[in-house]
Design a protein around this motif. Structure first.
Motif, short mmCIF file in Angstrom:
data_model
loop_
_atom_site.label_atom_id
_atom_site.label_comp_id
_atom_site.label_asym_id
_atom_site.label_seq_id
_atom_site.Cartn_x
_atom_site.Cartn_y
_atom_site.Cartn_z
N THR A 151 67.72 5.08 -15.29
CA THR A 151 67.81 5.17 -13.83
C THR A 151 66.50 4.69 -13.20
O THR A 151 65.42 5.02 -13.70
CB THR A 151 68.09 6.62 -13.40
N PRO A 152 66.55 3.94 -12.08
CA PRO A 152 65.31 3.55 -11.41
C PRO A 152 64.48 4.78 -11.03
O PRO A 152 65.03 5.79 -10.58
CB PRO A 152 65.81 2.81 -10.16
N MET A 153 63.18 4.68 -11.20
CA MET A 153 62.29 5.81 -10.95
C MET A 153 61.78 5.79 -9.51
O MET A 153 61.69 4.74 -8.87
CB MET A 153 61.13 5.79 -11.94
N VAL A 154 61.49 6.99 -9.00
CA VAL A 154 61.04 7.14 -7.62
C VAL A 154 59.61 7.66 -7.61
O VAL A 154 59.09 8.15 -8.61
CB VAL A 154 61.96 8.10 -6.84
N SER A 155 58.97 7.58 -6.46
CA SER A 155 57.58 8.02 -6.34
C SER A 155 57.49 9.54 -6.34
O SER A 155 58.40 10.24 -5.88
CB SER A 155 56.96 7.46 -5.06
N ASN A 156 56.36 10.05 -6.86
CA ASN A 156 56.15 11.49 -6.92
C ASN A 156 54.65 11.74 -6.95
O ASN A 156 53.88 10.89 -7.42
CB ASN A 156 56.82 12.06 -8.18
N SER A 157 54.23 12.88 -6.44
CA SER A 157 52.80 13.20 -6.46
C SER A 157 52.61 14.71 -6.62
O SER A 157 53.50 15.50 -6.32
CB SER A 157 52.12 12.72 -5.18
N SER A 158 51.45 15.08 -7.12
CA SER A 158 51.10 16.49 -7.25
C SER A 158 49.63 16.65 -6.86
O SER A 158 48.86 15.68 -6.85
CB SER A 158 51.33 16.98 -8.68
N GLN A 159 49.26 17.87 -6.57
CA GLN A 159 47.88 18.12 -6.15
C GLN A 159 47.29 19.28 -6.94
O GLN A 159 47.95 20.30 -7.13
CB GLN A 159 47.84 18.44 -4.65
N ARG A 160 46.09 19.11 -7.41
CA ARG A 160 45.41 20.19 -8.12
C ARG A 160 44.07 20.48 -7.44
O ARG A 160 43.47 19.61 -6.80
CB ARG A 160 45.21 19.84 -9.59
N THR A 161 43.60 21.71 -7.61
CA THR A 161 42.33 22.12 -7.02
C THR A 161 41.30 22.30 -8.13
O THR A 161 41.51 23.05 -9.09
CB THR A 161 42.48 23.44 -6.24
N ASN A 162 40.20 21.61 -8.02
CA ASN A 162 39.13 21.73 -8.99
C ASN A 162 38.37 23.05 -8.82
O ASN A 162 38.54 23.76 -7.81
CB ASN A 162 38.15 20.55 -8.87
N LYS A 163 37.52 23.36 -9.78
CA LYS A 163 36.76 24.61 -9.73
C LYS A 163 35.85 24.65 -8.51
O LYS A 163 35.55 25.73 -7.98
CB LYS A 163 35.93 24.75 -11.00
N ASP A 164 35.38 23.50 -8.07
CA ASP A 164 34.49 23.47 -6.91
C ASP A 164 35.26 23.50 -5.59
O ASP A 164 34.66 23.39 -4.51
CB ASP A 164 33.60 22.24 -6.95
N GLY A 165 36.60 23.62 -5.68
CA GLY A 165 37.41 23.74 -4.47
C GLY A 165 37.94 22.42 -3.94
O GLY A 165 38.76 22.40 -3.02
N THR A 166 37.49 21.32 -4.51
CA THR A 166 37.98 20.02 -4.06
C THR A 166 39.41 19.80 -4.58
O THR A 166 39.77 20.26 -5.66
CB THR A 166 37.09 18.87 -4.57
N LYS A 167 40.19 19.10 -3.79
CA LYS A 167 41.59 18.85 -4.15
C LYS A 167 41.76 17.41 -4.61
O LYS A 167 41.21 16.48 -4.01
CB LYS A 167 42.50 19.15 -2.96
N VAL A 168 42.54 17.26 -5.66
CA VAL A 168 42.77 15.93 -6.24
C VAL A 168 44.27 15.65 -6.28
O VAL A 168 45.05 16.49 -6.73
CB VAL A 168 42.20 15.84 -7.67
N ASN A 169 44.66 14.48 -5.79
CA ASN A 169 46.06 14.08 -5.82
C ASN A 169 46.32 13.22 -7.05
O ASN A 169 45.54 12.31 -7.37
CB ASN A 169 46.43 13.28 -4.57
#
Length: 565
Positions: free
Chosen positions: A324-342
């Motif tokens: 099946t064709p794939m679709v876009s997806n994203s997740s977000q995590r928070t580092n120990k220093d509080g910064t967020k990474v997508n």
């Protein structure tokens, strides 16, 4: 013998009802009996009988039997056993649209075939009868509009009184057959209703689409009526439908767009939706319904999609497990220093919608970079440019259209010469030396003018087709030139233009079926297309099935028609 005075011998019969319910006096059998009486009375020979059951009279394009009949008339007109007339019980059986009627009368005249409406006592025989036939067509169209308006009024009144106004019963219900011509009603289909209650109950308790879909498909292992998996869209429609709470919703959509073809029409949501208490029994109690409404408002009504709008290859990368064709997806995590990474991924479209298959997440950064590296290299291949050049030459084949235009121009010249001869005959008539009567001359000139106009329209049509092909060629030529300097242009382009280029050039991208996310994110093969045709397959593995792209930045195999380029 002039067309209007033609003697009728061979006929076809046409009958139609707009509903499969046989109305007294208009049933298919009744229409056929009346036509056969006319056949016996006039001693006609019946070639064939065509019948459309349960099809509207508004548009003849959607009537299969009608179109087969018109095709037969056209085919027979070229032979010795041509069809002299079509017999219908009433003109409204033939058409309820004046435009349709006029067009089809022109077609019949072109094939020397008449239309006879038995009950109306009218036909296209005789010099003035076409005009009378068109007047009947006006009344038939007015009658159709009245039928539509009356039907709408009846449906609105029925809906406002809480009756189900027909159509396919929603999942969880079944339609109760009409009794004594009363309005249809809904009854609970308990085999389905139990799952409806589960859906509403799960949502009211805070569970989202994902868990509901997974529970239905994987735990309960049930299917929709059509045998499909449950998906987010269907669950959303069910949760929004007040019929489950014992209500009737009417006027949800405005009229179909009449400017579109029958199979292309689109509905527009109405801002005057009516919801009233229904006559049917509810599947969902009021408290559950209100809880669901409350939850829907809290969650904004629709499932939020984890899309950033920046994915380059959505719809082109195929799921390594189900294809099946794939679709876009994203997740977000928070580092120990509080910064967020997508983190950005491609996810299986089937899993995204039905929770079947697996997410099979593919890292966007890896597959996008591999794709660009491969495209930049393949764009430099001389053999690929040879293939594109060959496709480009074939795309501008306009010889057939030019031949039609030349033929039509010659026919117009001949018709104009004949027209002038008939005009000269008028002068001879004034001198008492003419061969034809003035009336015959006028008819012949009008027929020639009609043929001239028909050829002019054919010329315009084929000129338009040539223009379309030339425009397509220019676009293809531009893409071909772009491919010669693909890397620089691609890198300098905005995302939307990059996506358009990919849409035009890339058919599909296959990745590895691996449990390891890094390995799964590497391209296995890629199919290229040009002007809608597949032109090459790019292979990214060597004989030991090792992915070589990451090792040396090279595409190992470029294949077209089974041969390495």
């Amino acid at each position: 013998m002039a067309y209007t005075d033609k003697k009728i011998k061979r006929v076809v019969l046409y009958t139609r009802v707009s509903s499969k319910i046989q109305i007294p006096g208009f049933s298919l059998d009744n229409q056929k009996d009346k036509l056969l009486e006319e056949v016996r009375s006039k001693k006609y020979t019946v070639v064939e009988h065509f019948e459309d059951a349960g099809i509207s009279g508004k548009n003849t394009k959607i009537r299969p039997a009608f179109n087969r009949m018109m095709k037969l008339v056209a085919e027979k007109s070229k032979s010795n056993d041509s069809i002299d007339a079509i017999l219908v019980y009433k003109l409204s059986r033939f058409s309820r649209s004046l435009r349709d009627l006029a067009n089809n009368l022109d077609i019949l005249k072109e094939h020397d075939c008449h239309l006879i409406s038995v009950d109306d006592g009218q036909s296209t025989l005789g010099k003035q009868n076409r005009a009378f036939m068109l007047m009947l067509g006006i009344f038939a169209e007015m009658e159709r509009e009245n039928i539509v308006d009356n039907a709408k009024d009846g449906m609105r009144k029925g809906a406002l009184s809480g009756h189900w106004m027909g159509g396919v019963a929603p999942y969880g219900f079944k339609t109760v057959p009409k009794i004594n011509n009363d309005t249809s009603t809904l009854a609970i289909n308990e085999d389905e209703a139990k799952y409806v209650r589960i859906i509403f109950d799960m949502y009211a308790k805070g569970q989202g689409y994902s868990r509901i879909v997974r529970h239905l498909n994987d735990v309960l292992n049930i299917k929709t009526r059509k045998g499909n998996l449950f998906n987010y869209s269907l669950i959303q429609q069910m949760l929004d439908n007040p019929v489950y709470a014992g209500k009737i919703r009417y006027n949800r959509y405005e009229e179909w767009n009449r400017d579109l073809e029958e199979n292309e029409r689109k509905r527009k949501k109405s801002d005057k939706i009516v919801i009233v208490e229904g006559k049917h029994e509810a599947i969902i109690d009021t408290e559950t319904w209100e809880n669901v409404r409350s939850e829907r408002e809290k969650r904004g009504g629709q499932r939020k999609k984890k899309r950033d709008g920046k994915h380059l290859l959505s719809g082109k990368v195929l799921c390594p497990q189900c294809g099946t064709p794939m679709v876009s997806n994203s997740s977000q995590r928070t580092n120990k220093d509080g910064t967020k990474v997508n983190n950005f991924y491609y996810m299986c479209g089937k899993y995204n919608n039905t929770r079947k298959c697996k997410p099979n997440l593919i890292r966007k950064d890896i597959v996008d970079e591999q794709f660009k590296t491969a495209m930049f290299e393949i764009a430099k291949s001389p053999k690929l440019h040879d293939i594109i050049a060959e496709k480009l030459n074939k795309s501008l084949d306009i010889e057939e259209h030019q031949e039609v235009i030349e033929r039509c121009e010659k026919e117009i010249e001949e018709y104009l010469r004949q027209e002038q001869k008939y005009k000269d005959e008028f002068i001879q008539n004034r001198k008492g030396q003419g061969i034809f009567s003035d009336e015959e001359l006028r008819e012949n000139i009008m027929e020639l003018q009609r043929m001239i106009e028909k050829n002019k329209q054919l010329i315009k049509t084929n000129q338009s087709r040539i223009t379309i092909k030339e425009n397509d060629f220019k676009i293809s030529e531009d893409i071909s030139k772009l491919m010669q300097n693909f890397e620089a242009i691609f890198e300098a382009s905005e995302l939307e233009l990059q996506r358009e280029l990919i849409k035009y050039l890339v058919h599909s991208i296959e990745v590895h079926d691996s449990k390891n996310n890094i390995e799964r994110s590497q391209i296995k093969s890629m199919k290229l297309q040009f002007n809608g045709d597949e032109i090459a397959t790019l292979g990214f593995e060597n004989e030991d099935n090792e992915n070589v792209l990451l090792k040396d930045g090279a595409v190992n195999r470029i294949i077209s028609n089974g041969k390495n380029l």
